[in-house]
Design an enzyme around this catalytic site. Sequence first.
Site, PDB file in Angstrom:
ATOM      1  N   HIS A 195     104.095  73.369  11.540  1.00  0.00           N
ATOM      2  CA  HIS A 195     104.283  72.711  10.245  1.00  0.00           C
ATOM      3  C   HIS A 195     105.176  73.526   9.325  1.00  0.00           C
ATOM      4  O   HIS A 195     105.485  73.078   8.216  1.00  0.00           O
ATOM      5  CB  HIS A 195     102.934  72.474   9.571  1.00  0.00           C
ATOM      6  CG  HIS A 195     102.273  71.212   9.999  1.00  0.00           C
ATOM      7  ND1 HIS A 195     100.919  71.007   9.884  1.00  0.00           N
ATOM      8  CD2 HIS A 195     102.775  70.084  10.551  1.00  0.00           C
ATOM      9  CE1 HIS A 195     100.625  69.801  10.344  1.00  0.00           C
ATOM     10  NE2 HIS A 195     101.727  69.234  10.746  1.00  0.00           N
ATOM     11  N   HIS A 214     104.321  64.163  20.425  1.00  0.00           N
ATOM     12  CA  HIS A 214     103.571  62.911  20.448  1.00  0.00           C
ATOM     13  C   HIS A 214     103.631  62.224  21.807  1.00  0.00           C
ATOM     14  O   HIS A 214     102.744  61.437  22.136  1.00  0.00           O
ATOM     15  CB  HIS A 214     104.063  61.993  19.338  1.00  0.00           C
ATOM     16  CG  HIS A 214     103.521  62.354  18.000  1.00  0.00           C
ATOM     17  ND1 HIS A 214     103.064  61.432  17.087  1.00  0.00           N
ATOM     18  CD2 HIS A 214     103.356  63.565  17.408  1.00  0.00           C
ATOM     19  CE1 HIS A 214     102.628  62.061  15.998  1.00  0.00           C
ATOM     20  NE2 HIS A 214     102.810  63.351  16.168  1.00  0.00           N
ATOM     21  N   ARG A 225     108.409  66.598  16.762  1.00  0.00           N
ATOM     22  CA  ARG A 225     107.331  65.609  16.718  1.00  0.00           C
ATOM     23  C   ARG A 225     107.416  64.629  17.889  1.00  0.00           C
ATOM     24  O   ARG A 225     106.401  64.234  18.467  1.00  0.00           O
ATOM     25  CB  ARG A 225     107.394  64.858  15.387  1.00  0.00           C
ATOM     26  CG  ARG A 225     106.268  63.871  15.164  1.00  0.00           C
ATOM     27  CD  ARG A 225     106.344  63.288  13.753  1.00  0.00           C
ATOM     28  NE  ARG A 225     105.519  62.101  13.658  1.00  0.00           N
ATOM     29  CZ  ARG A 225     105.911  60.915  13.226  1.00  0.00           C
ATOM     30  NH1 ARG A 225     107.159  60.757  12.819  1.00  0.00           N
ATOM     31  NH2 ARG A 225     105.092  59.898  13.182  1.00  0.00           N
ATOM     32  N   ASP A 242      95.231  71.513   7.517  1.00  0.00           N
ATOM     33  CA  ASP A 242      95.865  72.815   7.294  1.00  0.00           C
ATOM     34  C   ASP A 242      94.867  73.777   6.651  1.00  0.00           C
ATOM     35  O   ASP A 242      94.686  74.911   7.106  1.00  0.00           O
ATOM     36  CB  ASP A 242      97.084  72.675   6.379  1.00  0.00           C
ATOM     37  CG  ASP A 242      98.147  71.748   6.917  1.00  0.00           C
ATOM     38  OD1 ASP A 242      98.454  71.825   8.119  1.00  0.00           O
ATOM     39  OD2 ASP A 242      98.671  70.925   6.131  1.00  0.00           O
ATOM     40  N   TRP A 293     105.728  71.686   3.982  1.00  0.00           N
ATOM     41  CA  TRP A 293     104.677  72.702   4.004  1.00  0.00           C
ATOM     42  C   TRP A 293     105.219  74.058   3.541  1.00  0.00           C
ATOM     43  O   TRP A 293     104.464  74.900   3.072  1.00  0.00           O
ATOM     44  CB  TRP A 293     104.121  72.842   5.410  1.00  0.00           C
ATOM     45  CG  TRP A 293     103.192  71.751   5.853  1.00  0.00           C
ATOM     46  CD1 TRP A 293     101.819  71.781   5.848  1.00  0.00           C
ATOM     47  CD2 TRP A 293     103.546  70.463   6.380  1.00  0.00           C
ATOM     48  NE1 TRP A 293     101.314  70.594   6.345  1.00  0.00           N
ATOM     49  CE2 TRP A 293     102.350  69.761   6.672  1.00  0.00           C
ATOM     50  CE3 TRP A 293     104.767  69.816   6.629  1.00  0.00           C
ATOM     51  CZ2 TRP A 293     102.328  68.476   7.207  1.00  0.00           C
ATOM     52  CZ3 TRP A 293     104.749  68.542   7.158  1.00  0.00           C
ATOM     53  CH2 TRP A 293     103.546  67.884   7.441  1.00  0.00           C
TER      54      TRP A 293
END
Length: 309
Positions: A198, A69, A65, A259, A230
């Site tokens: 994910h 990002h 992440r 999703d 997930w």
Amino acid sequence: MAVHHLLRRGVSCGSPLRGLLLASQEPGRLPLSSAAGDAAAEMRGAREDVKQLLKATSCHPILVRLGWHDAGTYDKNITEWPQCGGANGSLRFEIELKHAANAGLVNALKLIQPIKDKYSGVTYADLFQLASATAIEEAGGPKIPMVYGRVDVAAPEQCPPEGRLPAAGPPSPAEHLREVFYRMGLNDKEIVALSGAHTLGRARPERSGWGKPETKYTKNGPGAPGGQPWTSQWLKFDNSYFKDVKERQDEDLLVLPTDAVLFEDSSFKIYAEKYAKDQDTFFEDYAEAHAKLSNLGAKFDPPKGISLD
């Protein structure tokens, strides 16, 4: 980034280390030698230390992440650097860490700061992307064809404005995903492939407003307990995300609007169905999309970058 909220999870939330952000004010160019050989040696050392960090803390999701990002603020319609955003190390500054989409990422910065201190010639921009790609590979995912040599922005005034990263539950999920990712120069196949990341990590309601506080898959960790994943094996990178989103048979597994739309939108569905059936194709497309994402908005020195392999 989504890919985005990929992943408001992993390490428990805490305050920044004293002096962390002050130390990060300095540009991260190679201070001793800009020779490609020296730079590559430092990057290899940093990569080995990232691998040890992953083994010790199971922080794969939050490092993915972090890289996403930093890169995901890129706007292809802006030609000037660093105003265009992208993989330039700006996420180390407090003003950007405080963007809502970056909740909890100060923990990732705290985890890798000792590696940055050890390898001072490695830029934040490179370290963020190195950590992200290495986390994917160490979790069982494909090898990402990475190049290094990214230049850091020098000051918090060069951070991108808030609002460039995807949201988890927009009113029109498909339209929102396309608006955000098309702005980066990515296409439908790349949107779906990147969504497959994910398969790693958990959503935490206290950070993102999404997910359960705890599930049978997360109550005992690893890492800080809690959150909703997930996939059941949320530290393993495979194609189970697509299978689980398609089937939706386990209430302890998260399915966000962004999703679900992968199997509802006619263009997205082509790729989502393919990846649910064929992990090799998913891995191939994912590796290509991840590498492309990691280069968005980056300025390289040397201009062609540095390869480690």
